[in-house]
Motif scaffolding. Structure first.
Motif, PDB file in Angstrom:
ATOM      1  N   THR A   1      -8.020   7.207   4.782  1.00  0.00           N
ATOM      2  CA  THR A   1      -7.299   6.156   5.493  1.00  0.00           C
ATOM      3  C   THR A   1      -7.815   4.822   4.998  1.00  0.00           C
ATOM      4  OG1 THR A   1      -8.888   6.173   7.284  1.00  0.00           O
ATOM      5  CG2 THR A   1      -6.940   7.571   7.553  1.00  0.00           C
ATOM      6  N   GLY A   2      -7.170   3.768   5.415  1.00  0.00           N
ATOM      7  CA  GLY A   2      -7.580   2.451   4.968  1.00  0.00           C
ATOM      8  C   GLY A   2      -7.221   2.238   3.510  1.00  0.00           C
ATOM      9  N   ILE A   3      -7.992   1.454   2.806  1.00  0.00           N
ATOM     10  CA  ILE A   3      -7.677   1.111   1.423  1.00  0.00           C
ATOM     11  C   ILE A   3      -7.730   2.352   0.533  1.00  0.00           C
ATOM     12  CG2 ILE A   3      -9.995   0.462   0.672  1.00  0.00           C
ATOM     13  CD1 ILE A   3      -6.812  -1.448  -0.184  1.00  0.00           C
ATOM     14  N   ALA A   4      -8.610   3.308   0.840  1.00  0.00           N
ATOM     15  CA  ALA A   4      -8.708   4.526   0.028  1.00  0.00           C
ATOM     16  C   ALA A   4      -7.438   5.369   0.138  1.00  0.00           C
ATOM     17  CB  ALA A   4      -9.923   5.343   0.443  1.00  0.00           C
ATOM     18  N   GLY A   5      -6.742   5.265   1.260  1.00  0.00           N
ATOM     19  CA  GLY A   5      -5.525   6.035   1.453  1.00  0.00           C
ATOM     20  C   GLY A   5      -4.261   5.303   1.049  1.00  0.00           C
TER      21      GLY A   5
ATOM     22  N   THR B   1       5.235   0.327  -5.103  1.00  0.00           N
ATOM     23  CA  THR B   1       5.967  -0.722  -5.808  1.00  0.00           C
ATOM     24  C   THR B   1       5.040  -1.474  -6.761  1.00  0.00           C
ATOM     25  OG1 THR B   1       5.514  -2.372  -4.129  1.00  0.00           O
ATOM     26  CG2 THR B   1       7.502  -1.036  -3.818  1.00  0.00           C
ATOM     27  N   LEU B   2       5.645  -2.251  -7.625  1.00  0.00           N
ATOM     28  CA  LEU B   2       4.880  -3.055  -8.566  1.00  0.00           C
ATOM     29  C   LEU B   2       3.942  -4.015  -7.842  1.00  0.00           C
ATOM     30  CD1 LEU B   2       4.300  -3.923 -11.474  1.00  0.00           C
ATOM     31  CD2 LEU B   2       6.225  -5.517 -11.287  1.00  0.00           C
ATOM     32  N   GLU B   3       4.445  -4.662  -6.790  1.00  0.00           N
ATOM     33  CA  GLU B   3       3.585  -5.612  -6.071  1.00  0.00           C
ATOM     34  C   GLU B   3       2.431  -4.908  -5.367  1.00  0.00           C
ATOM     35  OE1 GLU B   3       7.260  -5.101  -3.361  1.00  0.00           O
ATOM     36  OE2 GLU B   3       6.917  -5.382  -5.489  1.00  0.00           O
ATOM     37  N   ASP B   4       2.657  -3.665  -4.900  1.00  0.00           N
ATOM     38  CA  ASP B   4       1.562  -2.905  -4.294  1.00  0.00           C
ATOM     39  C   ASP B   4       0.498  -2.561  -5.332  1.00  0.00           C
ATOM     40  OD1 ASP B   4       2.881  -2.956  -1.863  1.00  0.00           O
ATOM     41  OD2 ASP B   4       3.595  -0.884  -1.997  1.00  0.00           O
ATOM     42  N   ARG B   5       0.928  -2.121  -6.503  1.00  0.00           N
ATOM     43  CA  ARG B   5      -0.031  -1.798  -7.566  1.00  0.00           C
ATOM     44  C   ARG B   5      -0.794  -3.049  -7.996  1.00  0.00           C
ATOM     45  NH1 ARG B   5       4.463   1.185  -9.371  1.00  0.00           N
ATOM     46  NH2 ARG B   5       4.822  -0.284 -11.073  1.00  0.00           N
ATOM     47  N   TRP B   6      -0.077  -4.179  -8.065  1.00  0.00           N
ATOM     48  CA  TRP B   6      -0.704  -5.425  -8.466  1.00  0.00           C
ATOM     49  C   TRP B   6      -1.779  -5.858  -7.470  1.00  0.00           C
ATOM     50  CZ3 TRP B   6      -0.369 -10.253  -5.965  1.00  0.00           C
ATOM     51  CH2 TRP B   6      -0.981 -11.302  -6.655  1.00  0.00           C
ATOM     52  N   ILE B   7      -1.449  -5.857  -6.165  1.00  0.00           N
ATOM     53  CA  ILE B   7      -2.427  -6.334  -5.181  1.00  0.00           C
ATOM     54  C   ILE B   7      -3.609  -5.385  -5.100  1.00  0.00           C
ATOM     55  CG2 ILE B   7      -1.505  -5.296  -3.050  1.00  0.00           C
ATOM     56  CD1 ILE B   7      -2.892  -8.874  -3.442  1.00  0.00           C
ATOM     57  N   LEU B   8      -3.374  -4.087  -5.261  1.00  0.00           N
ATOM     58  CA  LEU B   8      -4.484  -3.146  -5.248  1.00  0.00           C
ATOM     59  C   LEU B   8      -5.410  -3.373  -6.439  1.00  0.00           C
ATOM     60  CD1 LEU B   8      -5.865  -0.793  -3.842  1.00  0.00           C
ATOM     61  CD2 LEU B   8      -4.410   0.756  -5.169  1.00  0.00           C
TER      62      LEU B   8
END
Length: 155
Positions: free
Chosen positions: A78-82, A87-94
């Motif tokens: 859960t959290g950031i590990a989960g 989307t591209l923006e999700d991959r970018w912010i991660l």
């Protein structure tokens, strides 16, 4: 002479602490700046507003990205590990988050608190608030995201 209690009363504890951390370069005295403290008070408000925005929209997020209330045991990731970026923006912010987390940890390990504070400040204001939140607003409002379904009863 600066009265720390007066500064805390005027700008808040979080802003005062962040100012001291951001200005604590090794080997130098801190030249306290009320204008910087005011800026960090605004930063604390930005964190508060971003958190409110996210909490107001948590029920619009895909169910797989959040835990279900009432569960006895949360899934192992859960959290950031989960967080599974779709989307591209999700991959970018991660990727930005992971890079900044590494840089902050390195700075803290070598007692460069000013660098850690500045990396957090730059990431949160620049990458997260100015870019990521703005990029996901259409998705949260249901505008044209593949596979995205707004929460029942909301448009």
């Amino acid at each position: 002479m600066i009265d720390p209690l007066e500064i805390i009363q005027r700008f808040g504890t979080d802003a005062t602490r962040f100012t001291l951390a951001a200005m604590a370069a090794p080997g130098t005295d801190i030249a306290f700046s009320e204008s910087r403290t005011e800026g960090y008070r605004n930063f604390a408000n930005k964190i508060w507003n971003a958190a409110r925005f996210m909490f107001m929209n948590v029920d619009r997020v895909e169910p797989g990205l959040r835990t279900r209330p009432g569960r006895v045991r949360d899934p192992p990731h859960t959290g950031i590990a989960g967080f599974q970026p779709v989307t591209l923006e999700d991959r970018w912010i991660l990727s930005r988050f992971n890079r900044v987390a590494k840089e902050v940890n390195e700075a803290l390990a070598t007692y460069r608190f000013h660098e850690a504070a500045n990396r957090i400040y730059d990431f949160f204001l620049g990458d997260f608030c100015d870019w990521y939140i703005e990029l996901i607003k259409p998705r949260l409002s249901g505008e044209g995201q593949r596979g995205w379904k707004p929460h029942a009863g909301r448009a």
